[in-house]
Write an enzyme that holds these catalytic residues in place. Structure first.
Site, mmCIF file in Angstrom:
data_model
loop_
_atom_site.group_PDB
_atom_site.id
_atom_site.type_symbol
_atom_site.label_atom_id
_atom_site.label_comp_id
_atom_site.label_asym_id
_atom_site.label_seq_id
_atom_site.Cartn_x
_atom_site.Cartn_y
_atom_site.Cartn_z
ATOM 1 C CB THR A 29 1.882 1.354 -0.352
ATOM 2 O OG1 THR A 29 0.516 1.557 -0.702
ATOM 3 C CG2 THR A 29 2.106 1.712 1.093
ATOM 4 C CD GLU A 81 -1.286 -1.741 0.749
ATOM 5 O OE1 GLU A 81 -1.488 -0.594 0.354
ATOM 6 O OE2 GLU A 81 -1.758 -2.216 1.789
HETATM 7 C C1 LIG Z 1 4.349 0.048 7.161
HETATM 8 C C2 LIG Z 1 2.876 -0.176 6.971
HETATM 9 C C3 LIG Z 1 2.128 -0.653 8.034
HETATM 10 C C4 LIG Z 1 0.752 -0.849 7.908
HETATM 11 N N1 LIG Z 1 0.038 -1.329 8.969
HETATM 12 C C5 LIG Z 1 -1.288 -1.519 8.850
HETATM 13 C C6 LIG Z 1 -2.068 -2.005 9.941
HETATM 14 O O1 LIG Z 1 -1.558 -2.323 11.030
HETATM 15 N N2 LIG Z 1 -3.407 -2.158 9.761
HETATM 16 C C7 LIG Z 1 -4.021 -1.865 8.560
HETATM 17 O O2 LIG Z 1 -5.227 -2.002 8.467
HETATM 18 N N3 LIG Z 1 -3.308 -1.418 7.507
HETATM 19 C C8 LIG Z 1 -1.975 -1.233 7.622
HETATM 20 N N4 LIG Z 1 -1.245 -0.775 6.563
HETATM 21 C C9 LIG Z 1 -1.893 -0.704 5.247
HETATM 22 C C10 LIG Z 1 -2.463 0.604 4.926
HETATM 23 O O3 LIG Z 1 -3.761 0.602 5.433
HETATM 24 C C11 LIG Z 1 -2.448 0.646 3.394
HETATM 25 O O4 LIG Z 1 -1.154 0.890 2.959
HETATM 26 C C12 LIG Z 1 -3.429 1.611 2.859
HETATM 27 O O5 LIG Z 1 -4.665 0.966 2.903
HETATM 28 C C13 LIG Z 1 -3.148 2.086 1.438
HETATM 29 O O6 LIG Z 1 -3.516 1.114 0.519
HETATM 30 P P1 LIG Z 1 -3.753 1.447 -1.015
HETATM 31 O O7 LIG Z 1 -2.480 2.033 -1.535
HETATM 32 O O8 LIG Z 1 -4.079 0.105 -1.650
HETATM 33 O O9 LIG Z 1 -4.886 2.402 -1.074
HETATM 34 C C14 LIG Z 1 0.122 -0.574 6.667
HETATM 35 C C15 LIG Z 1 0.880 -0.092 5.584
HETATM 36 C C16 LIG Z 1 2.247 0.113 5.727
HETATM 37 C C17 LIG Z 1 3.032 0.652 4.573
#
Ligand SMILES: Cc1cc2nc3c(=O)[nH]c(=O)nc-3n(C[C@H](O)[C@H](O)[C@H](O)COP(=O)(O)O)c2cc1C
Length: 149
Positions: A29, A81
């Site tokens: 992301t 993100e």
């Molecule tokens: C399509 C998509 C859906 C996501 N849905 C959720 C979710 O429902 N709950 C959640 O806690 N994080 C969700 N995330 C976030 C992820 O937890 C997050 O991308 C991850 O923590 C990586 O973050 P970082 O790159 O800052 O480490 C989602 C991310 C994406 C790309």
């Protein structure tokens, strides 16, 4: 509420997130700096959105974006993100990222396991892929936002 705000156009430099996206989720992301997060309109719901993304002056790709606090990781700051649905050869930190947020998929959820979060993201990507095939969504690819010189 959110439907009146969309489409929403955001632009900013890609900054480093926590780096969990690629490593733990297999889903890289791109994160925006706080200034972009703070520019979000009032009334925008947190959750998962789909739309279009462009890195610098490159091609326009489909994307899914999570806007919120990631309850699974309990982040303290709100974040935007973007997962671009394209395989990039290298990281693009510091590049300019434009996104057009077209529609809303679901609210942010907490999950019992990392595997459940990964499954939900896979489903989001699948749904986004289909919704972005609709003519109304495709029209935004030719929007001046992406094509201004
Ligand atoms: C399509 C998509 C859906 C996501 N849905 C959720 C979710 O429902 N709950 C959640 O806690 N994080 C969700 N995330 C976030 C992820 O937890 C997050 O991308 C991850 O923590 C990586 O973050 P970082 O790159 O800052 O480490 C989602 C991310 C994406 C790309």
């Amino acid at each position: 509420m959110t439907s009146k705000i969309l489409p929403l156009f955001l632009e900013g430099q890609v900054v480093k997130g926590f780096g969990r996206g690629s490593k733990q989720l297999g889903c890289p992301t791109a994160n925006y700096p706080l200034s972009v997060v703070q520019s979000l309109p009032d009334g925008l719901e947190s959750g998962v959105y789909y739309g279009w993304a462009q890195v610098d002056v490159g091609p326009i790709h489909k994307m899914v974006a999570n806007i919120g606090w990631c309850p699974f990781y309990k982040n303290k700051e709100m974040s935007v993100e973007t997962h671009i649905m394209h395989k990039f050869e290298k990281d693009f930190y510091d590049s300019n990222l434009k996104i057009a947020i077209v529609g809303y998929l679901r609210g942010e959820k907490n999950f019992d396991s990392l595997e459940d979060l990964i499954q939900a993201i896979k489903m989001d990507i699948h749904q986004a892929d289909q919704k972005l095939e609709q003519e109304d969504a495709k029209k935004l690819v030719t929007h001046t936002f992406f094509n201004k010189l």
